[in-house]
Write a protein that holds these residues in place. Structure first.
Motif, PDB file in Angstrom:
ATOM      1  N   TYR A  60     -53.302  58.800  -9.133  1.00  0.00           N
ATOM      2  CA  TYR A  60     -53.258  57.611  -9.986  1.00  0.00           C
ATOM      3  C   TYR A  60     -51.924  56.906  -9.771  1.00  0.00           C
ATOM      4  CZ  TYR A  60     -53.012  54.684 -14.129  1.00  0.00           C
ATOM      5  OH  TYR A  60     -52.886  53.616 -14.971  1.00  0.00           O
ATOM      6  N   LEU A  61     -51.984  55.595  -9.614  1.00  0.00           N
ATOM      7  CA  LEU A  61     -50.789  54.773  -9.443  1.00  0.00           C
ATOM      8  C   LEU A  61     -50.872  53.602 -10.412  1.00  0.00           C
ATOM      9  CD1 LEU A  61     -48.211  54.064  -7.758  1.00  0.00           C
ATOM     10  CD2 LEU A  61     -49.719  52.713  -6.297  1.00  0.00           C
ATOM     11  N   SER A  62     -49.976  53.595 -11.398  1.00  0.00           N
ATOM     12  CA  SER A  62     -49.975  52.517 -12.389  1.00  0.00           C
ATOM     13  C   SER A  62     -49.218  51.303 -11.870  1.00  0.00           C
ATOM     14  CB  SER A  62     -49.316  53.003 -13.685  1.00  0.00           C
ATOM     15  OG  SER A  62     -47.911  53.116 -13.495  1.00  0.00           O
ATOM     16  N   CYS A  63     -49.253  50.232 -12.649  1.00  0.00           N
ATOM     17  CA  CYS A  63     -48.505  49.039 -12.253  1.00  0.00           C
ATOM     18  C   CYS A  63     -47.006  49.314 -12.267  1.00  0.00           C
ATOM     19  CB  CYS A  63     -48.873  47.842 -13.118  1.00  0.00           C
ATOM     20  SG  CYS A  63     -48.580  48.059 -14.862  1.00  0.00           S
ATOM     21  N   ALA A  64     -46.533  50.241 -13.087  1.00  0.00           N
ATOM     22  CA  ALA A  64     -45.111  50.609 -13.072  1.00  0.00           C
ATOM     23  C   ALA A  64     -44.749  51.251 -11.731  1.00  0.00           C
ATOM     24  CB  ALA A  64     -44.797  51.564 -14.221  1.00  0.00           C
ATOM     25  N   GLY A  65     -45.618  52.089 -11.203  1.00  0.00           N
ATOM     26  CA  GLY A  65     -45.396  52.690  -9.884  1.00  0.00           C
ATOM     27  C   GLY A  65     -45.453  51.651  -8.784  1.00  0.00           C
ATOM     28  N   LEU A  66     -46.357  50.720  -8.928  1.00  0.00           N
ATOM     29  CA  LEU A  66     -46.479  49.632  -7.960  1.00  0.00           C
ATOM     30  C   LEU A  66     -45.204  48.787  -7.935  1.00  0.00           C
ATOM     31  CD1 LEU A  66     -48.522  48.450  -5.958  1.00  0.00           C
ATOM     32  CD2 LEU A  66     -49.301  46.964  -7.795  1.00  0.00           C
ATOM     33  N   VAL A  88     -56.163  54.789  -5.495  1.00  0.00           N
ATOM     34  CA  VAL A  88     -54.828  54.300  -5.131  1.00  0.00           C
ATOM     35  C   VAL A  88     -54.950  53.158  -4.123  1.00  0.00           C
ATOM     36  CG1 VAL A  88     -52.605  54.931  -4.099  1.00  0.00           C
ATOM     37  CG2 VAL A  88     -53.732  56.497  -5.706  1.00  0.00           C
ATOM     38  N   ARG A  89     -55.822  53.298  -3.166  1.00  0.00           N
ATOM     39  CA  ARG A  89     -56.014  52.216  -2.185  1.00  0.00           C
ATOM     40  C   ARG A  89     -56.523  50.942  -2.880  1.00  0.00           C
ATOM     41  NH1 ARG A  89     -55.278  53.354   3.102  1.00  0.00           N
ATOM     42  NH2 ARG A  89     -56.550  51.616   3.777  1.00  0.00           N
ATOM     43  N   ARG A  90     -57.343  51.103  -3.887  1.00  0.00           N
ATOM     44  CA  ARG A  90     -57.847  49.941  -4.629  1.00  0.00           C
ATOM     45  C   ARG A  90     -56.710  49.209  -5.340  1.00  0.00           C
ATOM     46  NH1 ARG A  90     -60.974  46.224  -5.962  1.00  0.00           N
ATOM     47  NH2 ARG A  90     -61.834  45.931  -8.026  1.00  0.00           N
ATOM     48  N   VAL A  91     -55.761  49.957  -5.893  1.00  0.00           N
ATOM     49  CA  VAL A  91     -54.603  49.338  -6.547  1.00  0.00           C
ATOM     50  C   VAL A  91     -53.883  48.426  -5.563  1.00  0.00           C
ATOM     51  CG1 VAL A  91     -52.319  49.794  -7.535  1.00  0.00           C
ATOM     52  CG2 VAL A  91     -54.290  51.150  -8.267  1.00  0.00           C
ATOM     53  N   PHE A  92     -53.692  48.917  -4.340  1.00  0.00           N
ATOM     54  CA  PHE A  92     -53.021  48.093  -3.323  1.00  0.00           C
ATOM     55  C   PHE A  92     -53.871  46.892  -2.926  1.00  0.00           C
ATOM     56  CE2 PHE A  92     -50.708  52.101  -2.604  1.00  0.00           C
ATOM     57  CZ  PHE A  92     -49.430  51.607  -2.817  1.00  0.00           C
ATOM     58  N   ALA A  93     -55.169  47.091  -2.834  1.00  0.00           N
ATOM     59  CA  ALA A  93     -56.063  46.002  -2.414  1.00  0.00           C
ATOM     60  C   ALA A  93     -56.028  44.825  -3.393  1.00  0.00           C
ATOM     61  CB  ALA A  93     -57.490  46.520  -2.263  1.00  0.00           C
ATOM     62  N   VAL A  94     -55.936  45.112  -4.668  1.00  0.00           N
ATOM     63  CA  VAL A  94     -55.951  44.039  -5.661  1.00  0.00           C
ATOM     64  C   VAL A  94     -54.559  43.542  -6.041  1.00  0.00           C
ATOM     65  CG1 VAL A  94     -58.160  44.758  -6.602  1.00  0.00           C
ATOM     66  CG2 VAL A  94     -56.056  45.578  -7.660  1.00  0.00           C
ATOM     67  N   SER A  95     -53.517  44.261  -5.625  1.00  0.00           N
ATOM     68  CA  SER A  95     -52.160  43.914  -6.058  1.00  0.00           C
ATOM     69  C   SER A  95     -51.495  42.818  -5.240  1.00  0.00           C
ATOM     70  CB  SER A  95     -51.264  45.150  -6.013  1.00  0.00           C
ATOM     71  OG  SER A  95     -50.953  45.474  -4.664  1.00  0.00           O
ATOM     72  N   GLY A  96     -51.845  42.730  -3.970  1.00  0.00           N
ATOM     73  CA  GLY A  96     -51.182  41.760  -3.115  1.00  0.00           C
ATOM     74  C   GLY A  96     -49.843  42.241  -2.574  1.00  0.00           C
ATOM     75  N   LEU A  97     -49.510  43.515  -2.742  1.00  0.00           N
ATOM     76  CA  LEU A  97     -48.266  44.056  -2.199  1.00  0.00           C
ATOM     77  C   LEU A  97     -48.253  43.853  -0.685  1.00  0.00           C
ATOM     78  CD1 LEU A  97     -45.653  45.732  -2.837  1.00  0.00           C
ATOM     79  CD2 LEU A  97     -46.978  47.741  -2.204  1.00  0.00           C
ATOM     80  N   THR A  98     -47.164  43.329  -0.166  1.00  0.00           N
ATOM     81  CA  THR A  98     -47.115  42.982   1.253  1.00  0.00           C
ATOM     82  C   THR A  98     -46.683  44.128   2.156  1.00  0.00           C
ATOM     83  OG1 THR A  98     -44.861  42.135   1.011  1.00  0.00           O
ATOM     84  CG2 THR A  98     -46.675  40.555   0.759  1.00  0.00           C
ATOM     85  N   ALA A  99     -46.195  45.231   1.610  1.00  0.00           N
ATOM     86  CA  ALA A  99     -45.801  46.372   2.448  1.00  0.00           C
ATOM     87  C   ALA A  99     -47.042  46.945   3.119  1.00  0.00           C
ATOM     88  CB  ALA A  99     -45.132  47.449   1.601  1.00  0.00           C
ATOM     89  N   PRO A 100     -46.889  47.405   4.369  1.00  0.00           N
ATOM     90  CA  PRO A 100     -48.054  47.965   5.054  1.00  0.00           C
ATOM     91  C   PRO A 100     -48.544  49.260   4.403  1.00  0.00           C
ATOM     92  CG  PRO A 100     -46.118  47.920   6.509  1.00  0.00           C
ATOM     93  CD  PRO A 100     -45.704  47.381   5.185  1.00  0.00           C
ATOM     94  N   VAL A 101     -49.832  49.300   4.092  1.00  0.00           N
ATOM     95  CA  VAL A 101     -50.462  50.495   3.537  1.00  0.00           C
ATOM     96  C   VAL A 101     -51.365  51.058   4.613  1.00  0.00           C
ATOM     97  CG1 VAL A 101     -51.952  51.422   1.727  1.00  0.00           C
ATOM     98  CG2 VAL A 101     -50.353  49.562   1.197  1.00  0.00           C
TER      99      VAL A 101
END
Length: 114
Positions: A60-66, A88-101
């Motif tokens: 689990y990765l919360s928005c605080a972790g993000l 966890v991959r879904r969190v990145f997919a919807v977050s728009g974080l630009t770091a490579p996952v």
């Protein structure tokens, strides 16, 4: 170096290939554990040229972790993340974080070097 916090998150930091620092987390990254996670990322950001964060054992990765990951990616241009679990991959997919996952450690290490 590894540390298990009261929240159940375990974080290990190690060096690989000279200038690559690997931060490996296991457990859940949420409001109770984000301080420990942020501290590990901050220490690792000052320790080498490339930073890879392995979240393959994070359930689990919360928005605080993000947010902690976003801060680390801004501090370190050579930065990559390993995420394998669907939530966890879904969190990145919807977050728009630009770091490579990436889906594997080898891929993430190569992406951090690019």
């Amino acid at each position: 170096m590894g540390a298990r916090g009261a929240s159940g998150l375990t974080v290990f930091t190690s060096r690989r290939d000279g200038d690559l620092v690997l931060v490996t987390a296991a457990g859940e990254i949420d409001i109770a554990s984000v301080g420990q996670f942020r501290s590990a990322l901050s220490a690792a950001s000052g320790a080498g040229g490339k930073l890879v964060v392995d979240l393959s054992r994070v359930g689990y990765l919360s928005c605080a972790g993000l947010r902690a990951l976003e801060e680390a990616s801004r501090a370190r241009p050579a930065f990559s993340i390993v995420a394998t679990r669907p939530l966890v991959r879904r969190v990145f997919a919807v977050s728009g974080l630009t770091a490579p996952v990436r889906g594997g450690l080898r891929e993430a290490c190569a992406a951090a070097g690019a």
